[in-house]
Design a protein around this motif. Structure first.
Motif, PDB file in Angstrom:
ATOM      1  N   MET A 155       0.848  -1.191   0.000  1.00 40.67           N
ATOM      2  CA  MET A 155       0.000   0.000   0.000  1.00 40.67           C
ATOM      3  C   MET A 155       0.890   1.250   0.000  1.00 40.67           C
ATOM      4  O   MET A 155       1.038   1.938   1.020  1.00 40.67           O
ATOM      5  CB  MET A 155      -0.930  -0.010   1.224  1.00 40.67           C
ATOM      6  N   LYS A 157       0.744   4.317  -1.194  1.00 35.45           N
ATOM      7  CA  LYS A 157       0.165   5.615  -0.818  1.00 35.45           C
ATOM      8  C   LYS A 157      -0.039   5.713   0.687  1.00 35.45           C
ATOM      9  O   LYS A 157       0.206   6.758   1.298  1.00 35.45           O
ATOM     10  CB  LYS A 157      -1.169   5.842  -1.550  1.00 35.45           C
ATOM     11  N   HIS A 158      -0.479   4.605   1.272  1.00 38.98           N
ATOM     12  CA  HIS A 158      -0.689   4.599   2.717  1.00 38.98           C
ATOM     13  C   HIS A 158       0.629   4.817   3.457  1.00 38.98           C
ATOM     14  O   HIS A 158       0.685   5.579   4.437  1.00 38.98           O
ATOM     15  CB  HIS A 158      -1.308   3.270   3.159  1.00 38.98           C
ATOM     16  N   GLU A 188      -9.427  11.148  -0.613  1.00 38.01           N
ATOM     17  CA  GLU A 188      -8.491  10.026  -0.482  1.00 38.01           C
ATOM     18  C   GLU A 188      -7.724  10.121   0.828  1.00 38.01           C
ATOM     19  O   GLU A 188      -7.471   9.100   1.485  1.00 38.01           O
ATOM     20  CB  GLU A 188      -7.520  10.008  -1.652  1.00 38.01           C
ATOM     21  N   THR A 191      -9.953   8.862   3.575  1.00 41.01           N
ATOM     22  CA  THR A 191     -10.117   7.403   3.492  1.00 41.01           C
ATOM     23  C   THR A 191      -8.861   6.672   3.945  1.00 41.01           C
ATOM     24  O   THR A 191      -8.927   5.709   4.726  1.00 41.01           O
ATOM     25  CB  THR A 191     -10.470   6.987   2.056  1.00 41.01           C
ATOM     26  N   ILE A 192      -7.706   7.142   3.452  1.00 37.27           N
ATOM     27  CA  ILE A 192      -6.445   6.485   3.810  1.00 37.27           C
ATOM     28  C   ILE A 192      -6.169   6.623   5.302  1.00 37.27           C
ATOM     29  O   ILE A 192      -5.728   5.674   5.969  1.00 37.27           O
ATOM     30  CB  ILE A 192      -5.281   7.066   2.979  1.00 37.27           C
ATOM     31  N   GLN A 195      -8.216   4.171   7.173  1.00 40.26           N
ATOM     32  CA  GLN A 195      -7.682   2.821   7.028  1.00 40.26           C
ATOM     33  C   GLN A 195      -6.415   2.627   7.869  1.00 40.26           C
ATOM     34  O   GLN A 195      -6.187   1.549   8.424  1.00 40.26           O
ATOM     35  CB  GLN A 195      -7.416   2.525   5.551  1.00 40.26           C
TER      36      GLN A 195
END
Length: 496
Positions: A155, A157-158, A188, A191-192, A195
């Motif tokens: 992941m 981007k995370h 985003e 959301t990230i 998460q």
């Protein structure tokens, strides 16, 4: 020695039943190698059973030894043989007889799954952590040890976003810091971040509330603390973590009994070092729920109370009163006392259910499991019957509670009898509310206006005579049981 209440098969009977298992396996589609292995396991089990029987016979002092043998049988023999044996054969019957021989062999009770519970589970899985614009978030300590850390490899981007939370930051601050080449929209980012919180690699960095006069229910195991806890949690100002605090407390390495060579669960004032106190208070704060099950951290920052009344119950805390008083100087204690014959029987029932296993494979303990609190001197019990172990746990828990409470001002604790709670809930809860300064409202009035519901951890329906199923075993340990030694005997000498 007293014989067991349930039948213990003789070595000859065990030999006959294991022969049935082997005979059915020989006529099943099992490979020669697997058949040889099964034969060896059955022979080994029969030999170990014969050794145990020659030592204990049908006496209760061998109960934990027999239980471990049955657990081994289920894991090493039954789990494999069941897939080969015919459903209607004698081999299947033999497995059933051996596996169900003792109440100690019963597996932990699990909740029945219903359509409603599945729907709730799906809803929880889809739920996302609530983010607040004014809240600050930060990478957790010891990031590499978190289970979710490994998932970040896939992941990218995370992982990139996580780096911007190395220092405590708001979503707006991170948003302004993102370089354009990352091409991450505001949606985003939200959301990230959600998460990352669910992966537990990111956490909200927040000022812990002040714990004002927290309430700790202290008692021996199986004294009725869940019933009292569930009732008191309906008061409007009380916050809880909705469960016991085993992991919350022992998840701090310095507080785990392994750091003391598993000597006991005892914690004293000297264990309440400043860093440990602040860490424990924060761990509690992160889990706080009000009586409507609203999470403290899900409230907008400006709506979170700066002072909370906290309610907690964990039977191991019977050995931690000096420690808890040091962590929470304003703490109040509710001493829940249950008469020995009832309580000891319930502890025995709890051990047999295997629902309250606290530690496995303790060094020096000859059995696979230890249930409930780890009492000082527990290693001396290795040759004792289950009734003796249960009586010892009851005795030690009440002794430490009583002695530790004597060192505190009388205004910081109150005594509650279990049967008073059951028989006169309104009167008992009213007295507690006056002691603790709790607000009596229509909801708590409704709760105590009728018989209290059976606790979610109850193994069988409450009854004043329920203990008599273990009467013969308990009778031998009652003379050495704990005596509070009150000058004012009226506190405990209530007519049964």
């Amino acid at each position: 020695m007293e014989s067991c209440d349930c039948e213990v098969l003789t070595p000859q009977e065990i030999g006959n039943w294991t022969a049935e298992i082997l005979a059915d396996a020989q006529s099943s589609p099992i490979s020669p190698e697997e058949l040889l292995q099964l034969s060896h396991k059955l022979k080994e089990f029969s030999c170990r059973w014969e050794q145990a029987f020659s030592r204990f016979g049908e006496y209760s002092s061998g109960e934990l030894t027999y239980r471990d043998l049955i657990l081994d049988f289920k894991e090493q023999i039954a789990s494999k043989a069941n897939k080969w044996l015919p459903q209607s054969g004698k081999g299947k019957k033999a497995i059933e007889v051996i596996s169900s021989m003792l109440s100690t062999s019963n597996p932990p009770v699990t909740k029945r799954i219903t359509k409603g519970s599945l729907a709730l589970a799906r809803k929880k899985l889809k739920a996302q952590s609530k983010l607040h614009g004014e809240a600050r978030y930060q990478v957790v300590d010891n990031l590499e040890l978190q289970k979710g850390f490994q998932q970040l490899v896939s992941m990218p981007k995370h992982a990139q976003i996580l780096e911007f939370f190395r220092s405590s930051s708001t979503l707006a601050e991170v948003g302004h810091s993102l370089p354009p080449e990352l091409e991450i929209t505001e949606g985003e980012l939200v959301t990230i971040t959600q998460q990352l919180l669910e992966l537990k690699v990111l956490e909200e960095n927040f000022p812990s509330p002040e714990f004002e006069k927290p309430l700790f229910i202290v008692c021996a195991p199986r004294a009725g603390s869940t019933l009292l806890f569930e009732t008191l949690s309906q008061f409007p100002e009380l916050w809880t973590i909705a469960s016991e605090s085993h992991e919350t407390i022992e998840g701090i390495p310095e507080l785990h009994p392994s750091t003391r060579n598993f000597s006991s669960n005892r914690l004293i004032e000297a264990d309440a070092l400043p860093d440990i106190c602040s860490t424990l208070r924060e761990r509690f704060a992160r889990q706080l729920l009000d009586r409507d099950r609203r999470a403290y951290l899900e409230l907008p920052v400006n709506q979170r109370p700066r002072m909370v009344r906290f309610l907690e119950k964990t039977p191991k805390n019977a050995l931690r009163i000096p420690f808890l008083k040091a962590v929470f100087p304003g703490a109040l204690f509710i001493y829940l006392y249950r008469d020995p014959q009832d309580n000891i029987s319930s502890i025995m029932e709890g051990w047999r259910s295997r629902r309250f296993v606290a530690y496995k494979n303790l060094p020096g303990w000859p059995f696979r499991e230890w249930s409930f609190l780890l009492t000082p001197g527990w290693l001396s019990l290795k040759n004792c019957s289950l009734a003796e172990i249960a009586a010892y746990q009851w005795n030690i828990a009440n002794t430490y509670i009583w002695e530790d409470l004597q060192a505190l001002p009388a205004s910081s604790w109150c005594l509650v009898r279990y049967w008073d709670l059951v028989r006169e809930p309104a009167k008992t809860i009213k007295a507690i509310s006056e002691f603790a300064g709790l607000t009596w409202d229509s909801k708590i009035e409704q709760v105590v206006s009728q018989s209290l519901p059976i606790s979610r951890l109850t193994l069988s329906a409450p009854s004043p005579d329920k203990w008599r199923k273990n009467e013969r075993e308990i009778a031998k340990v009652l003379p050495v049981s704990f005596d509070l030694g009150y000058e004012d005997k009226d506190k405990l000498s209530r007519e049964q």
